[in-house]
Design a protein around this motif. Structure first.
Motif, short mmCIF file in Angstrom:
data_model
loop_
_atom_site.label_atom_id
_atom_site.label_comp_id
_atom_site.label_asym_id
_atom_site.label_seq_id
_atom_site.Cartn_x
_atom_site.Cartn_y
_atom_site.Cartn_z
N PHE A 77 -13.05 -8.45 -2.81
CA PHE A 77 -11.78 -7.72 -2.77
C PHE A 77 -10.70 -8.45 -3.56
CE2 PHE A 77 -7.80 -7.71 -0.03
CZ PHE A 77 -7.18 -6.69 -0.74
N GLU A 78 -10.62 -9.77 -3.36
CA GLU A 78 -9.58 -10.55 -4.04
C GLU A 78 -9.80 -10.58 -5.55
OE1 GLU A 78 -9.73 -14.31 -2.02
OE2 GLU A 78 -8.13 -13.73 -0.62
N ALA A 79 -11.06 -10.49 -5.99
CA ALA A 79 -11.35 -10.48 -7.42
C ALA A 79 -10.75 -9.25 -8.09
CB ALA A 79 -12.85 -10.53 -7.66
N LEU A 80 -10.79 -8.12 -7.40
CA LEU A 80 -10.19 -6.90 -7.96
C LEU A 80 -8.68 -6.90 -7.77
CD1 LEU A 80 -12.73 -4.06 -7.10
CD2 LEU A 80 -12.46 -5.35 -9.20
N ALA A 81 -8.22 -7.38 -6.61
CA ALA A 81 -6.77 -7.42 -6.36
C ALA A 81 -6.06 -8.31 -7.38
CB ALA A 81 -6.51 -7.92 -4.94
N ALA A 82 -6.76 -9.31 -7.91
CA ALA A 82 -6.17 -10.22 -8.90
C ALA A 82 -5.83 -9.50 -10.20
CB ALA A 82 -7.12 -11.38 -9.18
N LYS A 83 -6.38 -8.30 -10.40
CA LYS A 83 -6.10 -7.53 -11.61
C LYS A 83 -4.72 -6.86 -11.56
CE LYS A 83 -11.00 -6.41 -12.32
NZ LYS A 83 -11.16 -7.15 -13.59
N HIS A 125 -1.77 -5.69 9.04
CA HIS A 125 -0.62 -5.98 8.19
C HIS A 125 -1.11 -5.94 6.74
CE1 HIS A 125 1.59 -7.62 11.73
NE2 HIS A 125 0.36 -7.93 12.10
N ALA A 126 -0.38 -5.24 5.88
CA ALA A 126 -0.83 -5.08 4.50
C ALA A 126 0.30 -5.31 3.51
CB ALA A 126 -1.42 -3.68 4.30
N LEU A 127 -0.09 -5.81 2.35
CA LEU A 127 0.80 -5.90 1.20
C LEU A 127 0.13 -5.16 0.06
CD1 LEU A 127 2.79 -8.92 -0.14
CD2 LEU A 127 1.27 -7.67 -1.68
N VAL A 128 0.85 -4.21 -0.52
CA VAL A 128 0.31 -3.43 -1.65
C VAL A 128 1.23 -3.58 -2.86
CG1 VAL A 128 -0.72 -1.78 -0.05
CG2 VAL A 128 1.49 -1.25 -1.10
N ASP A 129 0.72 -3.16 -4.01
CA ASP A 129 1.51 -3.28 -5.23
C ASP A 129 2.20 -1.97 -5.58
OD1 ASP A 129 -0.41 -1.61 -6.33
OD2 ASP A 129 -1.28 -3.13 -7.65
N GLN A 130 2.72 -1.90 -6.80
CA GLN A 130 3.50 -0.74 -7.24
C GLN A 130 2.67 0.53 -7.31
OE1 GLN A 130 2.88 -3.46 -9.11
NE2 GLN A 130 1.30 -2.55 -10.41
N ASP A 131 1.34 0.42 -7.33
CA ASP A 131 0.46 1.58 -7.36
C ASP A 131 -0.12 1.91 -5.98
OD1 ASP A 131 0.69 2.02 -10.18
OD2 ASP A 131 -0.65 0.32 -10.51
N GLY A 132 0.33 1.17 -4.97
CA GLY A 132 -0.19 1.39 -3.62
C GLY A 132 -1.57 0.78 -3.43
N LEU A 133 -1.95 -0.16 -4.29
CA LEU A 133 -3.25 -0.81 -4.18
C LEU A 133 -3.13 -2.09 -3.37
CD1 LEU A 133 -4.38 -0.29 -7.87
CD2 LEU A 133 -5.34 0.84 -5.85
N PRO A 134 -4.06 -2.34 -2.46
CA PRO A 134 -3.95 -3.49 -1.56
C PRO A 134 -4.11 -4.82 -2.28
CG PRO A 134 -6.09 -2.45 -1.31
CD PRO A 134 -5.29 -1.56 -2.22
N ILE A 135 -3.28 -5.78 -1.87
CA ILE A 135 -3.33 -7.13 -2.42
C ILE A 135 -3.77 -8.12 -1.33
CG2 ILE A 135 -2.02 -8.98 -3.53
CD1 ILE A 135 -2.38 -6.47 -5.23
N GLY A 156 1.51 -17.88 -1.31
CA GLY A 156 0.55 -18.19 -2.35
C GLY A 156 0.36 -17.12 -3.41
N LEU A 157 1.00 -15.96 -3.26
CA LEU A 157 0.87 -14.89 -4.25
C LEU A 157 1.88 -15.08 -5.38
CD1 LEU A 157 0.50 -11.70 -2.00
CD2 LEU A 157 -1.31 -12.90 -3.24
N PRO A 158 1.57 -14.57 -6.58
CA PRO A 158 2.56 -14.60 -7.64
C PRO A 158 3.79 -13.80 -7.18
CG PRO A 158 0.41 -14.01 -8.51
CD PRO A 158 0.30 -13.99 -7.02
N ALA A 241 -13.17 -1.64 2.69
CA ALA A 241 -12.45 -0.38 2.45
C ALA A 241 -11.45 -0.55 1.30
CB ALA A 241 -11.73 0.06 3.72
N SER A 242 -10.76 -1.68 1.28
CA SER A 242 -9.80 -1.95 0.20
C SER A 242 -10.52 -2.12 -1.13
CB SER A 242 -9.00 -3.21 0.54
OG SER A 242 -8.23 -3.01 1.71
N LEU A 243 -11.68 -2.75 -1.09
CA LEU A 243 -12.49 -2.89 -2.30
C LEU A 243 -12.85 -1.52 -2.87
CD1 LEU A 243 -14.32 -4.59 -4.26
CD2 LEU A 243 -16.11 -4.40 -2.52
N ARG A 244 -13.25 -0.61 -1.98
CA ARG A 244 -13.64 0.74 -2.44
C ARG A 244 -12.45 1.50 -3.00
NH1 ARG A 244 -18.39 3.78 -1.41
NH2 ARG A 244 -18.59 5.10 -3.25
N ILE A 245 -11.27 1.32 -2.42
CA ILE A 245 -10.05 1.94 -2.95
C ILE A 245 -9.77 1.43 -4.36
CG2 ILE A 245 -7.54 2.04 -2.68
CD1 ILE A 245 -8.02 2.10 0.38
N TRP A 246 -9.96 0.13 -4.56
CA TRP A 246 -9.77 -0.45 -5.89
C TRP A 246 -10.81 0.09 -6.87
CZ3 TRP A 246 -6.65 -3.08 -8.98
CH2 TRP A 246 -5.55 -3.73 -8.42
#
Length: 254
Positions: A77-83, A125-135, A156-158, A241-246
């Motif tokens: 999941f984190e590998a895709l979220a890093a994009k 608890h969730a943090l998402v980006d400008q596209d609503g994708l989970p980080i 630890g996030l940018p 589930a977050s991986l599949r959304i990505w």
């Protein structure tokens, strides 16, 4: 291809993220097993009811459990979220009802299920980006305070240019933390606070993106209701589930 199985494009993304084969006995067909895990994730079916086309349910469950323990699903999941460019961060939480079978874990094992007016529950608890994708995702007992958990979501996030949240996150320590990382906290103040914080309406409306994320997350029935006793395994379900959304986002992006 059966419903809920990974498409060719999705599998091409997932396959390089899988752990390498060890020196021992070769793993059973990875794609078939991963598809079986996604079937349970999407339908909410008990592992024992897994269709025969995915092989023995014990093989599929043991792979899920073993890789959850090793942190494999989180790493994928984190590998895709890093994009994500992470130009905007949105945070929020959602209560998940826990099934009665999820309670009663062994003493000393992290469970993160609390009892509130609505019964047994876990808070996601969730943090998402400008596209609503989970980080990033965290879980706590249902009665946990949002603003006390928020620092763990951004640690630890940018730093994003702006972070948006509702009044439940109104906390000067959190605002100061965001400022120290170079971001801007767009969190409205509570009613009794004298010094009001102004949040641009057009930016605050972006909060609908994290609300829509939770709606998509709960389409995965294994995530919408907590059946797992172990916090580790339920968090793995959320990561999957977050991986599949990505994956769906990447597949649909030209």
């Amino acid at each position: 291809m059966a419903r809920y199985d990974l498409s060719e494009t999705e599998w091409q993304i997932v396959e390089p993220l899988l752990p390498p084969h060890g020196l021992g006995k070769k793993r059973v067909d990875d794609r078939r097993v991963v598809n079986g895990i996604f079937y349970v994730l999407r339908t909410g079916s008990p592992w024992r009811d897994l269709p025969e086309r995915y092989g023995p349910y014990t093989t599929v469950y043991n792979r899920f459990n073993r890789w959850a323990k090793r942190g494999v699903w989180l790493a994928m999941f984190e590998a895709l979220a890093a994009k994500s460019p992470q130009s905007l961060h949105l945070i929020d939480s959602s209560i998940i009802r826990a099934h009665q079978h999820a309670a009663g874990g062994k003493k000393g094992v992290r469970i993160t299920i609390g009892r509130s007016h609505g019964g047994l529950s876990t808070k996601v608890h969730a943090l998402v980006d400008q596209d609503g994708l989970p980080i990033r995702l965290l879980i706590t007992e249902g009665k946990a305070s949002d603003k006390t958990i928020a620092p763990q979501l951004i640690e630890g996030l940018p730093p994003a240019k702006a972070l948006v949240a509702d009044k439940g996150y109104d906390s000067w320590p959190l605002v100061a933390l965001i400022a120290r990382t170079g971001g801007s906290a767009n969190i409205p103040t509570r009613r009794h606070v004298k010094n009001k914080r102004v949040v641009p309406p057009e930016l605050y409306r972006e909060r609908n993106r994290i609300e829509r994320f939770f709606c998509r997350l709960k389409q995965f029935r294994r995530a919408a209701t907590r059946f797992d006793k172990l916090a580790r395994n339920y968090l793995a379900i959320l990561n999957l589930a977050s991986l599949r959304i990505w994956l769906r986002h990447v597949e649909s992006t030209p």
